[in-house]
Design a protein around this motif. Structure first.
Motif, short mmCIF file in Angstrom:
data_model
loop_
_atom_site.label_atom_id
_atom_site.label_comp_id
_atom_site.label_asym_id
_atom_site.label_seq_id
_atom_site.Cartn_x
_atom_site.Cartn_y
_atom_site.Cartn_z
N PRO A 1 -2.95 0.51 2.99
CA PRO A 1 -1.87 -0.48 2.87
C PRO A 1 -0.82 -0.08 1.85
O PRO A 1 0.37 -0.36 2.02
N THR A 2 -1.25 0.61 0.79
CA THR A 2 -0.27 1.03 -0.22
C THR A 2 0.68 2.08 0.35
O THR A 2 1.84 2.14 -0.04
N ASP A 3 0.18 2.92 1.29
CA ASP A 3 1.06 3.89 1.94
C ASP A 3 2.15 3.17 2.74
O ASP A 3 3.30 3.60 2.78
N LEU A 4 1.78 2.08 3.39
CA LEU A 4 2.76 1.31 4.16
C LEU A 4 3.76 0.60 3.25
O LEU A 4 4.96 0.56 3.53
N ASP A 5 3.24 0.04 2.15
CA ASP A 5 4.11 -0.71 1.25
C ASP A 5 5.13 0.18 0.56
O ASP A 5 6.30 -0.19 0.43
N TYR A 6 4.68 1.35 0.10
CA TYR A 6 5.57 2.21 -0.68
C TYR A 6 6.22 3.31 0.15
O TYR A 6 6.94 4.14 -0.39
N GLY A 7 5.96 3.35 1.44
CA GLY A 7 6.61 4.31 2.30
C GLY A 7 6.22 5.75 1.99
O GLY A 7 7.06 6.57 1.63
N LYS B 1 6.51 7.87 6.85
CA LYS B 1 7.91 7.99 7.27
C LYS B 1 8.08 9.08 8.32
O LYS B 1 8.92 8.97 9.21
#
Length: 107
Positions: A14-20, A25
């Protein structure tokens, strides 16, 4: 960053999705589908190769067996020995053959 495998797919935190995260990307749906299709094609090719290896092995096994086993025709009245199938209640030095038996009928 560690990559974890879940049933053959990389996990996305989820942190990968939140911080891009860069890998989020750079994800391309069409490229992922093409990569999946290539992997499926490679799997089919590997199965075909395994099938060919198996057929080659079976062919070599049949060839070896044909060379080692001789056909024998028995006639009525011939004496034959029979290999003992079970060594139960037998001494280790007892003969491996039973008989002689007389051939009374051929099929």
């Amino acid at each position: 960053m560690p990559f974890f495998m879940v049933y053959g797919a990389e996990t996305v935190l989820p942190t990968d999705l939140d911080y891009g995260a860069p890998r989020v990307k750079a994800y391309n749906e069409e490229g992922a589908e093409a990569s999946h299709q290539d992997a499926m094609d490679q799997l089919d090719e590997a199965r075909d190769i395994a099938l060919l290896h198996s057929a080659k092995y079976q062919q070599a096994l049949r060839w070896y067996h044909r060379r080692q086993v001789w056909d024998r025709a028995f006639n009525i009245g011939d004496l034959v020995l029979c290999l003992v199938q079970s060594n139960k209640d037998r001494h280790k030095l007892s003969p491996p053959w039973e008989g002689p038996y007389v051939i009374v009928e051929t099929l």
